[in-house]
Design an enzyme around this catalytic site. Structure first.
Site, PDB file in Angstrom:
ATOM      1  CG  HIS A 151      -2.017   0.970   1.188  1.00  0.00           C
ATOM      2  ND1 HIS A 151      -3.213   0.724   0.565  1.00  0.00           N
ATOM      3  CD2 HIS A 151      -2.102   2.222   1.690  1.00  0.00           C
ATOM      4  CE1 HIS A 151      -3.987   1.778   0.691  1.00  0.00           C
ATOM      5  NE2 HIS A 151      -3.345   2.702   1.367  1.00  0.00           N
ATOM      6  CG  HIS A 202     -10.880   3.646   2.013  1.00  0.00           C
ATOM      7  ND1 HIS A 202     -11.419   4.010   3.217  1.00  0.00           N
ATOM      8  CD2 HIS A 202      -9.541   3.777   2.162  1.00  0.00           C
ATOM      9  CE1 HIS A 202     -10.447   4.360   4.045  1.00  0.00           C
ATOM     10  NE2 HIS A 202      -9.307   4.233   3.424  1.00  0.00           N
TER      11      HIS A 202
END
Lengths: 226, 744
Positions: B52, B98
């Site tokens: 990430h 998300h």
């Protein structure tokens, strides 16, 4: 004519109200922070939409305790014009300046769309540039806009012609008798869930809100002459 | 003494593995540090080196995107990109995923996604003026899909709850339903902000001795290891504690306070504490400046007593920013934040020794070289292999299926498909009008937001078709860019730049990495031809659960400039008597990969629809020129469902019928429902027809007059035979009623 647009932490239609006053009327308008205690310089107080204090408790329930609301009450008693739009309407009912309450929409969802309204009372300071029975298109954007009051209050509102706008051929939130906007008995305080400040240019989808602003200016000018 | 494992225990018991670090990565850390990392340091390396934060699998591919152009003021690498739109004005925008949190806790997952992307944009000094999103869910029809409906409802409510409260209009987006996303819904949020050139702020921590401030919300124990969580294979195997809770009211205050602070001129650098919280914000700010930071953990404002440096550094509590101020001007921050009832606390100083040093009072609790956290993160050149399924899907022969006899019924079926049906159910929950600048609200090709005090406006959209990418990764990537740009053109804008959200399954599978690599190459090709560089983006990998990979789904956020508000165009038909023209290739190139093939025949097969980027460029130039010349009354991109659905949508929106006539030797279903690219439907008044055709001819673009507008029915004749004949009101009822009917 001098306008005040109140700003609470979490207000978000304050700028829109300022732009509407500037674009439609070209009159002076100030944003006024919620800690201000004196509004005597202003001829009209706009309580704008948004989510004051996040509206986590109940819409308008905290904003009513802001210092500026004492000043709003004082000016309203003097007969100054006060308009609460959306969250502003909720704050005015929480403050006791207008009767009733705004509950969660009956379908429990936020609803944003352009809604047709019927003008029920064109004899107020806020609606003289409309005609009774006019159908006008005004945006709504709320999750807690279902107007509620007990039967006695509703009867009184009807008897006194205090219902200014109703939703027309639509029911976006489950309001009693499709009430969209009301005024106080004296007729100088207006609260409405729809956003007239969002309907001041054709490119916004409607310009039907302009007459509300021009009506106020005319009413004020009438008072100045009197 | 804290109950934390010692460096020896971390090494011997391989505790680092539970942080997501593999043996090789741990060994590299030890060699970079010259010692075994302690517990805090291991945690910090693990998040900084997570997929990430470090983009360790995707970086070699991302480097190949075209990112330069004279109008690019800030390319990838900052919190958001920035482009110049003339008159000293600039636009900042970015899209972010998300997905993992939304799979577990859809309301808060989606809400905090919106909150995060807003912070990325106002961090750049821009006033956020619009939000968009792109969503993918499993099918929502029937008793077996209650969970998909739950995810859909709550993601939409979460986006609405955050965006409406903070007062930024949600003006556009897209929603697609396909069972490929049933375990891994996609929630991508985009924010667009406006600023002047002199207002640009960046995330740099420079100037030795300058104070470092934590501002906004206090730090709690929520969201610890969220970034690592988003880098693992199955979100469902993880804990809910890795999902954060959003507070849009706090963010509204933070937004106003930060913009006021940036305007004071005393800010050196500012960055959102997003994924990996204080860890990534401090390391990245120091890395950009080539500086070091020394932070005192005891000074970090916290929600709970007894929080350890480990917890403070890894918390992902929302609505926090890290700010570096000019020395001696801390009071400016304190005064502004006090006005907004927020805290601004000095927690450290900028140093010149290149170290990220954490202390508790006088005691050093962690000490790492900044470059080892950021630049020395591993880079993996993952193996890539052409997926074997392509042999089967490409074998598809359209002759193997029969076109339906009742094409009216087929059109209704397509209009009823949730992916095509009206998304009013979704966007009426979003405040699309607050800030009173929205000229084109959701439901047209691209949204348009005006810029007060100018004649200019911005056209913006999100787009992506995972099925096309699945069937042909390279061409699918081209489609994503081409369609996004086409949508901006249809609204009257010149496409300027791209932000991308790259959603894929596990990059460790060679076939998935092939999809990733090839589709990014296709996107790059389209970006070059259409002159739309990539200025920001985000990668979301490991979107897989229970052996089900999502479709490779790059989502494109495109922003374009409408030079004059008079050019703003919508997709709805306007006036009876006007002509309808089809601009672009008349050959639909078959039904391969189409929504029609999926919905009506249950097949995801064939190649991705045809697309020639140079034809695309010419079509877009031609239509934009015609719009700017004032000749076009409506324009609508042909997408899912092809010509018939596009005409129906324009007719429904305008409550106006159309009588169209086509001559072709193609199959009826290909003509009506094929999805070849580069095609735009335009409405033109009879007196403007010759002028418009001259523009198209000059650009070398083919166009066909399909017929005229009028009446209350849509009628399509092919080679003299009526194949579609239906009242517009009936089509509208099907299209508008479909999603509410499935949800209620």
């Amino acid at each position: 004519m001098k306008f005040a647009v109140l700003v609470f932490p979490g207000s978000n239609c304050d700028i829109d109200a300022v732009k509407a006053v500037e674009d439609v009327l070209g009159q002076p308008v100030d944003t006024v922070w919620h800690t201000t205690a004196d509004l005597s310089d202003y001829d009209c107080i706009l309580v704008p939409g948004g989510f004051s204090y996040g509206d986590y408790l109940r819409s308008g329930a905290l904003a009513r305790f802001s210092p500026v609301m004492e000043a709003v009450k004082r000016e309203a008693e003097k007969g100054k014009f006060v308009i609460g739009i959306c969250n502003g309407f909720q704050i005015l009912t929480e403050s006791g300046l207008l009767p009733g309450a705004l509950r969660h929409n009956d379908h429990l969802q936020f609803r944003c769309e352009i809604s047709p309204l019927i003008v029920e009372n064109a004899d107020t300071a806020f609606t003289s540039d409309y005609k009774k029975g006019d159908v006008i298109n005004i945006p709504i954007a709320h999750g807690e806009g279902s107007y509620y009051a007990d039967e006695e209050t509703i009867a009184k509102l009807n008897a006194n012609n205090q219902v200014v706008f109703r939703y027309f051929e639509c029911d976006p939130n489950g309001s009693i008798e499709r009430i969209a906007g009301i005024c106080n008995e004296a007729g100088n305080v207006l609260g409405m869930m729809p956003h007239p400040e969002r309907a001041v240019h054709e490119w916004l989808g409607s310009a039907d809100g302009k007459a509300l602003f021009t009506s106020i200016l005319k009413s004020w000018e009438g008072r100045q002459r009197a | 003494m804290r109950n934390e494992p010692t460096p020896q225990q971390i090494a011997e018991e391989k505790i680092y593995r539970t942080f997501g670090l593999n043996d090789e990565e741990y060994t590299k850390i030890v060699s970079l540090m010259g010692r075994q990392p302690n517990y805090v340091e291991t945690g910090i390396y693990s998040v900084m080196w997570s997929e990430h934060c470090s983009y360790k699998s995707s970086r070699p591919v991302l480097k190949k995107f075209p990112t330069q152009a004279p109008h690019v003021l800030q390319g990838p690498g900052e919190n958001a990109g920035i482009i110049d739109i003339g008159d000293n004005l600039a636009v900042s925008f970015k899209i972010e995923s998300h997905n993992h949190p939304s799979a577990i806790e859809p309301y808060q997952g989606a809400a905090t996604g919106v909150g995060g992307i807003i912070r990325d944009v106002f961090t750049m000094g821009a006033r956020p003026i619009a939000l968009l999103n792109s969503l993918r869910f499993g099918e929502i029809e029937g008793p077996d899909n209650a969970h998909n409906r739950y995810l859909f409802n709550n993601v939409v409510a979460g986006i609405a709850g955050y965006g409406n409260c903070i007062g930024i209009p949600t003006v556009g987006g897209e929603v697609v339903f396909d069972d490929r996303y049933k375990y891994n819904p996609l929630v991508n949020a985009m924010c667009v902000g406006l600023l002047t050139h002199d207002e640009i702020a960046t995330g740099t921590a420079s100037g030795v001795g300058n104070p470092v401030l934590a501002v906004g919300a206090r730090t709690g124990r929520d969201g610890i290891h969220g970034a690592t969580f988003a880098s693992t294979e199955d979100p469902h195997s993880k804990e809910r504690s890795a999902v954060q809770v959003g507070d849009p009211f706090m963010e509204k205050l933070l937004l106003e306070a930060c913009l006021e602070l940036i305007a004071s001129g005393a800010v050196v650098g500012i960055q959102d504490m997003g994924a990996a919280g204080l860890t990534s914000s401090s390391a990245e700010m120091a890395s950009r400046a080539g500086s070091g930071l020394e932070l005192d953990m005891l000074k970090v404002p916290r929600r709970e007593e007894g929080m350890t440096p480990y917890e403070l550094m890894l918390s992902e509590s929302q609505e926090r920013m890290l700010v570096v101020m000019e020395m001696g001007k801390e009071h400016i921050a304190e005064e502004i934040f006090q006005k907004w009832n927020l805290e601004a606390t000095v927690i450290g100083r900028v140093t010149d020794d290149g170290m990220l040093r954490l202390k508790e009072g006088d005691e050093v609790v962690a000490e790492m070289i900044v470059t080892t956290l950021v630049d020395d993160a591993p880079v993996y050149h993952r193996p890539s292999a052409r997926p074997s399924y392509l042999d089967q899907t490409l074998e598809f022969d359209p002759a193997s299926i029969t076109a339906p006899a009742d094409l009216n019924a087929t059109l209704h079926t397509l209009l009823r498909t949730p992916t095509i049906a009206s998304k009013e159910y979704v966007y009426q929950q979003y405040d699309s009008m607050v800030r009173t600048s929205t000229a084109v609200r959701p439901g047209s090709d691209a949204a348009v937001v005006t810029i007060r005090g100018t004649r200019k406006a911005l056209a913006m959209c999100t787009d992506g078709n995972g099925r096309y990418v699945y069937l042909n990764p390279r061409r699918g990537g081209q489609h994503a860019i081409a369609e996004a740009a086409r949508n901006v053109v249809c609204s009257g804008g010149k496409p300027l730049a791209v932000t991308d959200c790259l959603n894929y399954s596990s990059p460790e599978k060679p076939e998935i990495f092939y999809q990733f690599e090839e589709s990014c190459a296709g996107m790059s090709e389209a970006c070059v031809v259409l002159a739309t560089p990539v200025i920001s983006g985000n990668v979301s990998l490991y979107n897989q659960s229970n052996d089900l990979d999502i479709y490779p789904t790059p989502i494109i956020g495109m922003v374009g400039l409408v030079e004059d508000v008079d050019h703003i165009t919508t997709q709805t038909f306007k006036s009876a008597g006007n002509h309808v023209l089809l601009v672009g290739p008349s050959d639909t190139a078959g039904i391969s990969g189409s929504e029609y093939l999926r919905v009506v025949h249950g097949l995801t097969a064939g190649d991705a629809p045809a697309l020639d980027l140079h034809v695309e460029k010419a079509v877009q130039t031609a239509v934009l020129t015609a719009i700017q010349s004032g000749y076009v009354r409506a324009a609508h991109d042909l997408a899912e469902g092809g010509l018939a659905v596009a005409v129906a949508e324009s007719a429904i929106g305008g409550k106006l019928g159309a009588q169209l006539e086509l001559n072709t030797n193609q199959r009826l279903d290909e003509v009506l429902f094929g999805e070849a690219g580069s095609r735009i439907l335009v409405e033109v008044a009879p007196e403007a027809l010759a002028a418009v055709e001259a523009i198209f001819a000059k650009e070398g673009v083919s166009s066909t007059v399909l017929g005229t507008l009028g009446g209350d029915a849509l009628e399509i004749r092919v080679n003299g035979e009526t194949v579609i004949s239906e009242k517009v009101a009936e089509l509208e009822s099907t299209w508008r009623g479909a999603i509410p009917c499935l949800m209620n």
